[in-house]
Scaffold this motif. Sequence first.
Motif, PDB file in Angstrom:
ATOM      1  N   LEU A 148      60.555 -12.510  14.852  1.00  0.00           N
ATOM      2  CA  LEU A 148      59.899 -12.135  15.505  1.00  0.00           C
ATOM      3  C   LEU A 148      60.027 -10.830  16.043  1.00  0.00           C
ATOM      4  N   LEU A 149      58.641 -10.348  16.906  1.00  0.00           N
ATOM      5  CA  LEU A 149      58.621  -8.489  17.341  1.00  0.00           C
ATOM      6  C   LEU A 149      59.639  -8.693  18.603  1.00  0.00           C
ATOM      7  N   GLY A 150      60.489  -7.534  18.324  1.00  0.00           N
ATOM      8  CA  GLY A 150      61.459  -7.284  19.106  1.00  0.00           C
ATOM      9  C   GLY A 150      62.971  -7.859  18.713  1.00  0.00           C
ATOM     10  N   ASP A 151      63.049  -8.819  17.592  1.00  0.00           N
ATOM     11  CA  ASP A 151      63.991  -9.578  16.896  1.00  0.00           C
ATOM     12  C   ASP A 151      64.848  -8.314  16.116  1.00  0.00           C
ATOM     13  N   THR A 152      66.562  -8.898  16.745  1.00  0.00           N
ATOM     14  CA  THR A 152      67.347  -7.759  15.104  1.00  0.00           C
ATOM     15  C   THR A 152      68.349  -8.618  15.131  1.00  0.00           C
ATOM     16  N   LEU A 153      69.244  -8.862  13.149  1.00  0.00           N
ATOM     17  CA  LEU A 153      69.078  -9.930  12.453  1.00  0.00           C
ATOM     18  C   LEU A 153      69.773  -8.931  11.233  1.00  0.00           C
ATOM     19  N   ARG A 154      70.326  -9.409  10.931  1.00  0.00           N
ATOM     20  CA  ARG A 154      70.783  -9.237   9.725  1.00  0.00           C
ATOM     21  C   ARG A 154      70.017  -9.552   8.135  1.00  0.00           C
ATOM     22  N   ALA A 155      69.519  -8.584   7.559  1.00  0.00           N
ATOM     23  CA  ALA A 155      68.926  -8.534   6.410  1.00  0.00           C
ATOM     24  C   ALA A 155      69.376  -8.068   5.710  1.00  0.00           C
ATOM     25  N   VAL A 156      69.431  -8.248   4.221  1.00  0.00           N
ATOM     26  CA  VAL A 156      69.373  -7.579   3.190  1.00  0.00           C
ATOM     27  C   VAL A 156      67.989  -6.960   1.853  1.00  0.00           C
ATOM     28  N   LEU A 157      68.078  -5.828   1.778  1.00  0.00           N
ATOM     29  CA  LEU A 157      67.493  -5.091   1.048  1.00  0.00           C
ATOM     30  C   LEU A 157      67.658  -4.689  -0.622  1.00  0.00           C
ATOM     31  N   ILE A 158      66.667  -4.488  -1.263  1.00  0.00           N
ATOM     32  CA  ILE A 158      67.288  -4.212  -2.404  1.00  0.00           C
ATOM     33  C   ILE A 158      66.086  -3.129  -3.178  1.00  0.00           C
ATOM     34  N   PRO A 159      66.737  -1.779  -2.799  1.00  0.00           N
ATOM     35  CA  PRO A 159      65.695  -0.977  -3.112  1.00  0.00           C
ATOM     36  C   PRO A 159      64.981  -1.377  -4.607  1.00  0.00           C
ATOM     37  N   MET A 181      71.459  -1.285 -10.017  1.00  0.00           N
ATOM     38  CA  MET A 181      70.198  -2.306  -8.361  1.00  0.00           C
ATOM     39  C   MET A 181      72.094  -1.434  -7.623  1.00  0.00           C
ATOM     40  N   LEU A 182      70.595  -1.771  -6.599  1.00  0.00           N
ATOM     41  CA  LEU A 182      71.818  -2.127  -5.266  1.00  0.00           C
ATOM     42  C   LEU A 182      71.061  -3.124  -4.224  1.00  0.00           C
ATOM     43  N   ALA A 183      72.119  -3.749  -3.267  1.00  0.00           N
ATOM     44  CA  ALA A 183      71.654  -4.907  -2.352  1.00  0.00           C
ATOM     45  C   ALA A 183      72.062  -3.805  -1.057  1.00  0.00           C
ATOM     46  N   ILE A 184      71.909  -3.800  -0.328  1.00  0.00           N
ATOM     47  CA  ILE A 184      72.041  -3.097   1.455  1.00  0.00           C
ATOM     48  C   ILE A 184      72.358  -3.868   2.338  1.00  0.00           C
ATOM     49  N   GLY A 185      73.321  -4.329   2.598  1.00  0.00           N
ATOM     50  CA  GLY A 185      73.423  -5.595   4.201  1.00  0.00           C
ATOM     51  C   GLY A 185      73.224  -4.515   5.074  1.00  0.00           C
ATOM     52  N   VAL A 186      72.519  -4.821   6.268  1.00  0.00           N
ATOM     53  CA  VAL A 186      72.181  -4.678   7.012  1.00  0.00           C
ATOM     54  C   VAL A 186      71.018  -5.393   8.687  1.00  0.00           C
ATOM     55  N   ASP A 187      71.573  -4.445   9.694  1.00  0.00           N
ATOM     56  CA  ASP A 187      71.202  -5.187  10.741  1.00  0.00           C
ATOM     57  C   ASP A 187      69.717  -4.409  11.439  1.00  0.00           C
ATOM     58  N   LEU A 188      69.104  -5.352  11.671  1.00  0.00           N
ATOM     59  CA  LEU A 188      67.242  -4.803  11.031  1.00  0.00           C
ATOM     60  C   LEU A 188      66.782  -5.073  12.921  1.00  0.00           C
ATOM     61  N   THR A 189      66.485  -4.208  13.525  1.00  0.00           N
ATOM     62  CA  THR A 189      65.884  -4.587  14.821  1.00  0.00           C
ATOM     63  C   THR A 189      64.282  -4.039  14.611  1.00  0.00           C
ATOM     64  N   VAL A 190      63.084  -4.792  14.884  1.00  0.00           N
ATOM     65  CA  VAL A 190      61.466  -4.933  13.939  1.00  0.00           C
ATOM     66  C   VAL A 190      61.853  -4.351  15.916  1.00  0.00           C
ATOM     67  N   LEU A 191      60.574  -3.339  15.537  1.00  0.00           N
ATOM     68  CA  LEU A 191      59.644  -2.885  17.079  1.00  0.00           C
ATOM     69  C   LEU A 191      59.289  -3.982  17.337  1.00  0.00           C
ATOM     70  N   THR A 192      58.690  -4.131  18.727  1.00  0.00           N
ATOM     71  CA  THR A 192      57.232  -3.802  18.770  1.00  0.00           C
ATOM     72  C   THR A 192      56.148  -4.062  19.274  1.00  0.00           C
ATOM     73  N   ARG A 193      55.226  -4.271  19.674  1.00  0.00           N
ATOM     74  CA  ARG A 193      54.015  -3.834  19.645  1.00  0.00           C
ATOM     75  C   ARG A 193      53.651  -2.990  20.352  1.00  0.00           C
TER      76      ARG A 193
END
Length: 132
Positions: A60-71, A1-13
């Motif tokens: 929140l909408l528009g936030d940019t933050l770190r996140a970890v994905l688990i495919p 399995m994998l863990a993937i560290g990302v910089d995530l930007t959540v788009l606004t409405r």
Amino acid sequence: MLAIGVDLTVLTRAEGGRRNPIGGDGYTPCGYRPNWGLPGMTPPAQTGGPVQCFGHHPVLLGDTLRAVLIPMFPDEVPGWHDLRGGEVLPMYEGSRVCGRATVLWIRAVTLPLPEPDAARFAEWARGGPEPT
């Protein structure tokens, strides 16, 4: 399995993204289960990758933050093992792109995710050092 560290930007409405923030006061690991477009996939092709942790919540909408994905199925879906740092993945909810994630690192993990790994990933997401 994998863990993937990302910089995530959540788009606004207004950008065509989500209508509401992600999560509330608490966040259950892998409680948010978006899909992702991988390099080589033709939109709207996508595959599952729950978010293990966010740098903060609610997101929140528009936030940019770190996140970890688990495919969910990295060995069955071509592309997960081919990811490289710097690649940008569209985040989908249905057919709508709701965010963009830039890959920062990739680590092999076992599931269920051991508590020390989960803690290192959460620390990194909150601004700590890259997990080894």
